[in-house]
Design a protein around this motif. Sequence first.
Motif, mmCIF file in Angstrom:
data_model
loop_
_atom_site.group_PDB
_atom_site.id
_atom_site.type_symbol
_atom_site.label_atom_id
_atom_site.label_comp_id
_atom_site.label_asym_id
_atom_site.label_seq_id
_atom_site.Cartn_x
_atom_site.Cartn_y
_atom_site.Cartn_z
ATOM 1 N N ASP A 36 0.815 -1.223 0.000
ATOM 2 C CA ASP A 36 0.000 0.000 0.000
ATOM 3 C C ASP A 36 0.846 1.270 0.000
ATOM 4 O O ASP A 36 0.383 2.336 0.441
ATOM 5 C CB ASP A 36 -0.973 0.037 1.186
ATOM 6 N N ARG B 103 -2.683 1.744 8.463
ATOM 7 C CA ARG B 103 -4.065 1.481 8.043
ATOM 8 C C ARG B 103 -5.029 2.643 8.312
ATOM 9 O O ARG B 103 -6.225 2.520 8.105
ATOM 10 C CB ARG B 103 -4.620 0.212 8.706
ATOM 11 N N LYS B 104 -4.486 3.794 8.757
ATOM 12 C CA LYS B 104 -5.361 4.920 9.079
ATOM 13 C C LYS B 104 -4.982 6.214 8.383
ATOM 14 O O LYS B 104 -5.837 7.069 8.151
ATOM 15 C CB LYS B 104 -5.370 5.154 10.599
#
Length: 258
Positions: free
Chosen positions: A64, A161-162
């Motif tokens: 990612d 993830r944030k």
Amino acid sequence: SRGTIFADTTGAININEYGAYVQVAKKILNDVVKLTASGRYDKNENFKGRFTPRLTGLVRVAEDNNIRLSYQQAYRFPSTQDQWIDLNSPSARLIGGLPQFNTYYGFDSNPVYTAESVAAYRGSFAAGSPNPALLEQAKFTAIKPETVQSYEIGYRGVIGRKLLIDAYYYFSRYNDFLSRIAVARGSSGNPSNAAVELANPGTTENLSFPVNSGNTVKATGWGLSLDYQLPANFVFSSNISGDQLTNADPGTITFFNT
């Protein structure tokens, strides 16, 4: 517009355009790198056709998280207003840049002068020494499409993830950069009276038409955006960016908002 905005008193203006686009992409190095090449051809009936290529590389540095690199050429056909406008505004008559306007307004036989030189000429009266030699002719030249070469590097990734981060920096070089110039001439239509008439705003005809810059105009820009995931599906978002244009011709209106 029936002559209210464009030079269309004799009927609607039709501008025919067509284009074609192709793109290929391939992943290499175990899908770590994705390469993309694309090309586009466009033709406007009032200008020569243009081919524009683009090359991009996307590198996955972590899950990612990607770095992107790109090179592209692009062009901009003059807009409908740049081509066909004929509007008498309070400050000046705005006209298009197609060859028809050169003939209609008789710029070859009745020349115009740059607004900056007219202002300097009028200033010489205030200084007590009128100097017509300060007047500088402006040549009407049919406009051409604007072209640009652009390089960009960017990063986009998710942290923890944030937090989503997207950042970029680009550098561009423009040829035939499109802008607009303000000019003036005597309102009588007799070029031999130009020096007398340009001294007085009441006997001056003001016009404005699009031009292509003779300089290689440069632009740089950067941007950063952050998106953070909050509880209850709320998201905090923020962004900041900056762009700077350099080497534009003095006295031109660049309309640099692209």
